[in-house]
Design an enzyme around this catalytic site. Structure first.
Site, PDB file in Angstrom:
ATOM      1  N   LYS A 139     -10.531  -0.610  10.293  1.00 36.63           N
ATOM      2  CA  LYS A 139     -10.590  -1.816   9.481  1.00 36.63           C
ATOM      3  C   LYS A 139     -10.921  -3.038  10.322  1.00 36.63           C
ATOM      4  CE  LYS A 139      -7.205  -0.041   6.143  1.00 36.63           C
ATOM      5  NZ  LYS A 139      -7.937   0.289   4.916  1.00 36.63           N
ATOM      6  N   ASP A 144       3.090  -4.311   8.281  1.00 37.98           N
ATOM      7  CA  ASP A 144       1.846  -3.559   8.083  1.00 37.98           C
ATOM      8  C   ASP A 144       0.703  -4.573   8.164  1.00 37.98           C
ATOM      9  OD1 ASP A 144      -0.419  -2.398   7.082  1.00 37.98           O
ATOM     10  OD2 ASP A 144       0.495  -1.681   5.223  1.00 37.98           O
ATOM     11  N   CYS A 168      -4.643   2.408  -3.834  1.00 37.45           N
ATOM     12  CA  CYS A 168      -3.397   2.900  -3.219  1.00 37.45           C
ATOM     13  C   CYS A 168      -2.254   1.921  -3.400  1.00 37.45           C
ATOM     14  CB  CYS A 168      -3.591   3.218  -1.735  1.00 37.45           C
ATOM     15  SG  CYS A 168      -4.733   4.558  -1.442  1.00 37.45           S
ATOM     16  N   HIS A 214       0.855  -1.176   0.000  1.00 32.03           N
ATOM     17  CA  HIS A 214       0.000   0.000   0.000  1.00 32.03           C
ATOM     18  C   HIS A 214       0.903   1.241   0.000  1.00 32.03           C
ATOM     19  CE1 HIS A 214      -2.839   2.956   1.739  1.00 32.03           C
ATOM     20  NE2 HIS A 214      -3.806   2.129   1.374  1.00 32.03           N
ATOM     21  N   GLN A 219      -4.508  -5.185   7.066  1.00 38.74           N
ATOM     22  CA  GLN A 219      -5.501  -6.118   6.540  1.00 38.74           C
ATOM     23  C   GLN A 219      -5.578  -7.425   7.314  1.00 38.74           C
ATOM     24  OE1 GLN A 219      -7.800  -5.409   4.500  1.00 38.74           O
ATOM     25  NE2 GLN A 219      -7.052  -3.447   3.719  1.00 38.74           N
TER      26      GLN A 219
HETATM   27  C1  LIG Z   1      -2.260  -2.885   3.638  1.00 36.74           C
HETATM   28  C2  LIG Z   1      -2.647  -1.512   4.048  1.00 36.74           C
HETATM   29  N1  LIG Z   1      -1.717  -0.684   4.591  1.00 36.74           N
HETATM   30  C3  LIG Z   1      -2.019   0.554   4.997  1.00 36.74           C
HETATM   31  C4  LIG Z   1      -3.288   1.062   4.864  1.00 36.74           C
HETATM   32  C5  LIG Z   1      -3.551   2.453   5.337  1.00 36.74           C
HETATM   33  O1  LIG Z   1      -4.396   2.455   6.455  1.00 36.74           O
HETATM   34  P1  LIG Z   1      -5.012   3.827   6.968  1.00 36.74           P
HETATM   35  O2  LIG Z   1      -5.633   4.492   5.792  1.00 36.74           O
HETATM   36  O3  LIG Z   1      -6.019   3.421   7.991  1.00 36.74           O
HETATM   37  O4  LIG Z   1      -3.896   4.644   7.552  1.00 36.74           O
HETATM   38  C6  LIG Z   1      -4.287   0.249   4.300  1.00 36.74           C
HETATM   39  C7  LIG Z   1      -5.682   0.690   4.126  1.00 36.74           C
HETATM   40  O5  LIG Z   1      -6.024   1.608   3.447  1.00 36.74           O
HETATM   41  C8  LIG Z   1      -3.950  -1.049   3.881  1.00 36.74           C
HETATM   42  O6  LIG Z   1      -4.869  -1.840   3.333  1.00 36.74           O
END
Ligand SMILES: Cc1ncc(COP(=O)(O)O)c(C=O)c1O
Ligand SMILES: Cc1ncc(COP(=O)(O)O)c(C=O)c1O
Lengths: 144, 425, 425, 144
Positions: free
Chosen positions: B245, B219, B383, B142, B222
């Protein structure tokens, strides 16, 4: 918009334009090009302008995107041919303005009119505006 | 005259009932805990990778605090403030426990995964970077787990090494292993890809890094909801995820740091709450996690997050995972029967997330048409532009499941997609 | 079996009633909009400078969204996401309007005042600093408006010039004027001191800076609720405040930037939502305010903040201010009759906040005893250690008022303080 | 704690200790000093230790703080005289441990016992622990 209306819109207006887009090809030469790119979704087109004696003689486009952005750019390209840069600025300005405002302004071109009626199309207005905004930004920043 | 309808203080009772024990069969009835489905009975919500829906117990816990127990923390001496402080610190302890740790001081509250990763980039990694070092991440990340490293690499003349994938959407572990060397200052990798649903073999990946004593960031945005995670269970050093999430509130997330690197974490924002001593010449700071608490913390968000984790624990991750697994397999099977569909990637292990394209129909157009059937899915780059570029794609349509989804909804999805294909051609 | 009490979807109706028009006499009945006083009928809440209580309409707006309308924004194409996006962007427009601006693009959402100030420090100021420059701030600032500048000064070898105060607790404007020169890269000043309640003469102060074309940051954490603020009305360049100090949620705040400096704002966190284009080699970013939106925004918090501003507008700032003025004068008068009391500072203009000490009784002991009478006040340094050091104080007791406070509560405060003095001696 | 209990506590235990604190002065010399500082509230004391042949011979303190922190340090100073560093470590460890845990451990000293009973005193436990923690940290990090 109901599902029936959406289907009708696509069947009658968007898909025909999408399947037979106007000047959808990369020409050998161009007086200048404009990039139309939406980073959120990946839609990306190049617009090819040919000019002669201050008039736009032809506009081509090529790239990848959704049916709406493609149809909208197709309609735009056609409508911009044989205009002066000044008139193009006015046209794109007016188009964006109409899409953003509550109140409508009319446009003589029936297809542009059709696009403008989609100003409340959920989450898709950016698709419709994509090409027009690129043109607007280009001509605003250019010395006319 | 002011007109006002007072929500009665007996809210309390509602809360207790809402929190009634969940048990083994909970997964079947879990949908009733999410009032959005009552408000929108025909909603087929398949955008859970973007954000899940909020559990009733989470919203109740938060609004109860906001309405009846609200106070700032940070050493207030009156009862309300004390109780709020206790709730706040208890939540930290609960979250540590959720992460398999007895040490609440490994847990910092942030705004979410993105903030957590940026904090690691600035407060941990930046001060230790020297020209010639490298950072290893993957092409599947991401943007939140990609751009912070890219920016550091540019600023500090450090190499960004990007692990590629094979055509199935699995990481190239040989390449990954080759990338890790003495100059590697961090390995940053996700647990589950938010675009392909790939479950990365973290055991193996982290093992490779640990053998070379390289700090690892996971990270878990998910995976936090359904997988056993934590810096201890995963043997990593930094773990990040977001409340929204996992049935919790927007605007709150976690950064957990392994005990090994606790003292290496510098403050991020400067302000109240992180101070040991402020002199005109110099300020000294508290230790992690308190040195990240600059400004008034989001007490209500923390309480909501704790309620979400309680909800999850009540149902049980194993049940949640097996439900998701079943749904994913069913969806893969059913979707493959849609004419003109192309499912993106075929990783060895995947869960909960499926990206696909339909022949000649752009994902945005798919989403617009499915919306008319009450189906919420996402279209775009999710993203993950580097991943899509690497796969030669401009966009995909993505469905992602949660515990309240069911096979009937997948059937609706398939019916809608088939209808769309017929309509389009 | 899962037991669950469903809060009915007819919540909607409750919401509409709660939001019923407030009118001229609203201030008298405003307390009924804050359910905490129903839950704690004897509570005398005098810690409003730390955080105000939450209005019912704010909590309802937020929980309604969370329960029935929740979705991620960022160009989702389905209805829920679209509506959430619209609510989110409408809130931005409303907030701009609240700040006297027609340009929603001057408004960025942050976690709060502390985050906003740190963003200005890193995303605006840091890139323009050169050795030999200076930053001007005051000794009266909250740590949030002090330490970020101190840290920059240390890192970039820049001088931090700290405007002193006179014995009354007013800023030394002559000194301030002398500090401002060609090398001054920012003047950072609060509107109202959170410890003394001093209202700074912003007109004059900002005028001094503007004549030398120096950008000005105003920390409006203590004034946003009752004063007309905004970069346009105040003629400043950066304006910061927090939702939780104005009946809104924790975890959300505002950074407004003047049009002049909009394009000078760089991203702060890196992640999704701020991207124009991500290539392996290089990423390009959107413009302010979107370049600050890395990660999933706190949509629910933004909706809560908008509801809070609507509530404030409904009552009207002039009425709120005059109520606070009356209370402040009454409290100063009554408190002065407590034997052994010393009220800290005697500034030309003050509002809403009074610090004091009692002879031989430490503020913490005061707070413990008053807590037993249901009075919530704060004791300590109030995140203004430089100010307290400058005044030769280690700590103060602080009372701070909001619109729901009344004279009867001040009477209770005075009775309790007198009893404590009797007890102690 | 009710208001009556609070008043009783202060009247009988805290205020007397606060008004006549043990060894509350800055001595001319000291073998070593320890700073006890709470940044949240500004309480700040210096503890002065005198040693002879490995034993603590006297402990003095001086500074500013609330009645609780002062009373607690006063009691602490008295209780630490004539102990070995090892025993001081044990004593302060045990004190902090008792304050932090649900279950209590008894202490022979009546006044220490009184302090330990305040472990649920709203928001004030840090005041009571202030001096003890400083001592604990000092001796933990010192080579004994
Ligand atoms: C794998 C992953 N990393 C990071 C993020 C970023 O999370 P957030 O937007 O809650 O900061 C997301 C979700 O958008 C994600 O799916
Ligand atoms: C004047 C002032 N500035 C800044 C802050 C910091 O605000 P926040 O903690 O909401 O970031 C506060 C409140 O604590 C304040 O009173």
């Amino acid at each position: 918009m109901t599902k029936q209306e959406l289907q009708k819109l696509f069947k009658n207006e968007i898909l025909p334009e999408n399947e037979n887009p106007y000047h959808f090809q990369e020409p050998q030469t161009a007086s200048f090009t404009i990039e139309a790119y939406n980073s959120m979704c990946g839609d990306k087109y190049t617009l090819y302008f040919n000019t002669s004696e201050g008039q736009i003689t032809s506009v081509y486009f090529y790239g990848f995107g959704c049916a709406l952005s493609k149809a909208s750019i197709s309609i735009m390209c056609k409508s911009m041919e044989h205009l002066s840069p000044k008139n193009i600025t006015a046209l794109s300005d007016q188009f964006i303005f109409t899409m953003d405002q509550e109140h409508s302004t009319k446009n003589a071109d029936k297809k542009i009119q059709m696009l403008q009626q989609l100003k409340h199309f959920d989450g898709r207005v950016d698709c419709i505006k994509l090409g027009w905004e690129a043109v607007k930004n280009h001509f605003e920043n250019a010395d006319l | 005259m002011i007109g006002i309808v007072k929500l009665k203080y007996s809210f309390d009772i509602a809360e207790k009932l809402v929190l009634l024990k969940l048990n083994k069969n909970s997964i079947k009835k879990v949908r009733s805990h999410f009032p959005i489905f009552e408000a929108h009975p025909n909603l087929v919500y398949l955008d859970n990778a973007a954000t899940t829906q909020r559990a009733q117990s989470v919203v109740t816990a938060q609004s109860h605090f906001d309405l009846y127990e609200n106070a700032n923390i940070h050493r207030g001496i009156y009862d309300l403030s004390n109780q709020a402080t206790q709730k706040f610190e208890n939540a930290r302890t609960e979250i540590a426990r959720f992460l398999g740790s007895g040490n609440a001081n490994t847990v910092a509250f942030t705004q979410g995964t993105t903030a957590s990763i940026n904090i690691v980039a600035q407060s941990f990694l930046a001060p230790r970077l020297q020209a010639g070092d490298n950072i290893v991440t993957t092409i599947m990340e991401h943007h939140a787990n990609f751009i912070p490293w890219q920016m550091l690499a540019q600023k500090y003349q450090v190499e960004l090494r990007i692990v590629p994938i094979d055509k199935n959407g699995d990481l190239d572990l040989v390449q990954l292993s080759n990338f890790l060397d003495k100059k590697t200052k961090l390995l940053a990798v996700s647990h589950i890809s938010n675009t392909l649903g790939t479950i990365h073999p973290l055991d193996e990946i982290i093992g490779l890094a640990k053998r070379k004593d390289i700090p690892v960031l996971v990270d878990a945005a998910q995976s936090a909801c359904h997988f056993e995670i934590g810096v201890d269970p995963l043997n990593c050093d930094f773990l990040t995820f977001s409340g929204h999430k996992m049935f919790g509130p927007f605007g709150i997330g976690i950064l957990q740091v392994s005990e090994k690197y606790l003292t290496d974490m510098m403050p991020y924002n400067y302000g109240g709450g992180i101070i040991k001593d402020v002199k005109i010449e110099k300020t000294s700071f508290r230790n992690f996690p308190h040195n990240l608490d600059a400004g008034t913390p989001n007490v209500s968000g923390v309480i909501g997050l704790a309620a979400a984790l309680e909800f999850i624990s009540g149902i049980g991750k194993p049940d949640m995972q097996s439900h998701l697994n079943k749904l994913t397999l069913y969806a893969l099977d059913q979707l493959s029967q849609v004419p003109g569909i192309k499912i993106i990637g075929n990783p060895k292990r995947r869960i909960g997330i499926i990206s696909f394209n339909l022949k000649n129909i752009h994902p945005h157009d798919i989403a617009s048409f499915l919306n008319k059937d009450g189906i919420a899915l996402r279209a775009g780059m999710h993203c993950t532009q580097p991943l899509l570029n690497a796969m030669g794609l401009q966009a995909t349509a993505r469905v992602s499941f949660s515990i309240y989804n069911n096979e009937e909804e997948i059937n609706k999805l398939v019916v809608s997609l088939k209808e769309l294909m017929r309509f389009w051609s």
